[in-house]
Design a protein around this motif. Structure first.
Motif, short mmCIF file in Angstrom:
data_model
loop_
_atom_site.label_atom_id
_atom_site.label_comp_id
_atom_site.label_asym_id
_atom_site.label_seq_id
_atom_site.Cartn_x
_atom_site.Cartn_y
_atom_site.Cartn_z
N LYS A 148 0.85 -1.19 0.00
CA LYS A 148 0.00 0.00 0.00
C LYS A 148 0.89 1.24 0.00
N PRO A 149 0.36 2.35 -0.46
CA PRO A 149 1.14 3.59 -0.40
C PRO A 149 1.52 3.90 1.04
N ASN A 150 2.74 4.39 1.24
CA ASN A 150 3.18 4.75 2.58
C ASN A 150 3.90 6.10 2.62
N HIS A 151 3.92 6.80 1.52
CA HIS A 151 4.53 8.12 1.43
C HIS A 151 3.56 9.08 0.74
N VAL A 152 3.78 10.36 0.98
CA VAL A 152 3.05 11.41 0.27
C VAL A 152 4.10 12.25 -0.45
N CYS A 153 3.92 12.42 -1.74
CA CYS A 153 4.86 13.19 -2.55
C CYS A 153 4.91 14.63 -2.05
N TYR A 184 2.16 7.28 -2.54
CA TYR A 184 2.92 6.27 -3.28
C TYR A 184 3.71 5.43 -2.29
N PHE A 185 4.39 4.39 -2.77
CA PHE A 185 5.19 3.50 -1.93
C PHE A 185 6.67 3.77 -2.12
N ALA A 186 7.39 3.80 -1.02
CA ALA A 186 8.86 3.81 -1.04
C ALA A 186 9.31 3.01 0.17
N CYS A 187 10.42 2.33 0.05
CA CYS A 187 10.90 1.46 1.14
C CYS A 187 11.74 2.25 2.14
N LYS A 188 12.00 1.60 3.26
CA LYS A 188 12.81 2.22 4.32
C LYS A 188 14.23 2.50 3.84
N TYR A 189 14.75 1.62 2.99
CA TYR A 189 16.10 1.82 2.47
C TYR A 189 16.16 3.11 1.64
N CYS A 190 15.12 3.37 0.86
CA CYS A 190 15.06 4.63 0.10
C CYS A 190 15.13 5.83 1.05
N ASP A 191 14.37 5.74 2.14
CA ASP A 191 14.37 6.83 3.13
C ASP A 191 15.75 6.99 3.76
N ARG A 192 16.30 5.88 4.21
CA ARG A 192 17.57 5.92 4.96
C ARG A 192 18.72 6.42 4.11
N THR A 193 18.70 6.10 2.82
CA THR A 193 19.80 6.52 1.94
C THR A 193 19.52 7.86 1.25
N SER A 203 12.21 8.79 -1.88
CA SER A 203 11.64 8.92 -0.54
C SER A 203 10.97 10.28 -0.35
N ILE A 204 11.15 11.17 -1.31
CA ILE A 204 10.61 12.53 -1.20
C ILE A 204 9.50 12.78 -2.22
N VAL A 205 9.68 12.30 -3.45
CA VAL A 205 8.69 12.55 -4.50
C VAL A 205 8.32 11.24 -5.20
N CYS A 206 7.14 11.23 -5.80
CA CYS A 206 6.64 10.04 -6.51
C CYS A 206 7.31 9.90 -7.87
N ASN A 207 7.07 8.76 -8.51
CA ASN A 207 7.66 8.50 -9.84
C ASN A 207 7.16 9.46 -10.89
N GLU A 260 7.62 12.22 3.90
CA GLU A 260 6.31 12.27 4.55
C GLU A 260 5.69 10.89 4.41
N ARG A 261 5.71 10.14 5.51
CA ARG A 261 5.20 8.77 5.49
C ARG A 261 3.82 8.74 6.14
N THR A 262 2.96 7.90 5.59
CA THR A 262 1.62 7.76 6.15
C THR A 262 1.56 6.65 7.19
N ASP A 263 2.61 5.85 7.28
CA ASP A 263 2.62 4.72 8.21
C ASP A 263 3.55 4.91 9.39
N MET A 264 4.15 6.10 9.52
CA MET A 264 5.07 6.38 10.61
C MET A 264 4.88 7.81 11.10
N THR A 265 5.19 8.03 12.37
CA THR A 265 5.17 9.40 12.89
C THR A 265 6.44 10.11 12.43
N GLU A 266 6.44 11.42 12.55
CA GLU A 266 7.63 12.19 12.16
C GLU A 266 8.85 11.75 12.98
N LYS A 267 8.66 11.49 14.27
CA LYS A 267 9.76 11.04 15.12
C LYS A 267 10.29 9.69 14.64
#
Length: 133
Positions: free
Chosen positions: A3-8, A15-24, A29-33, A62-69
């Motif tokens: 399911k989507p877990n980010h907001v462009c 849209y969906f992006a993985c944790k690895y995308c965020d971490r690197t 992790s910031i914008v959609c395709n 901006e993730r929909t499945d996690m808090t900012e912290k």
């Protein structure tokens, strides 16, 4: 299916992006395709101009499945831990990742999400029928 877990940050699409995308700090992790790398550059210019004007502007995903912290904690987590979490998160796609690579798999997941959204039937608004004499 994922399911989507980010907001462009550029257009607001989910849209969906993985944790690895965020971490690197991958652009995905910031914008959609649809906005693509050019959309990321546009957003980065906005960030730079806002910072130049001494205004606070968020550059974290901006993730929909996690808090900012939780997102901030993810960005500071050891990379090997994040790689392992990403592998677990994408376990159903292991063969595809080996064959196509992570980026292509993320693109395919987002294509599936978009297809599902496009094929959903419009929901009809139910109206109450009233009896006429």
């Amino acid at each position: 299916m994922k399911k989507p877990n980010h907001v462009c940050r550029n257009c607001g699409k989910e849209y969906f992006a993985c944790k690895y995308c965020d971490r690197t700090a991958n652009w995905k992790s910031i914008v959609c395709n649809e906005c693509g790398f050019e959309g990321y550059l546009s957003y980065a210019e906005k960030v730079e101009s806002e910072r130049f004007a001494n205004r606070n502007f968020k550059i974290i995903p901006e993730r929909t499945d996690m808090t900012e912290k939780e997102v901030v904690d993810l960005l500071h987590a050891p990379i090997d831990k994040v790689v392992e979490e990403t592998k677990n998160e994408l376990l159903d796609y292991t063969n595809d990742i080996e064959e196509l690579g992570l980026s292509a798999v993320i693109d395919n997941i987002n294509s599936e999400i978009d297809e599902l959204k496009d094929n959903k039937p419009a929901t009809k608004k139910r109206t109450r029928k009233t009896k006429t004499n």
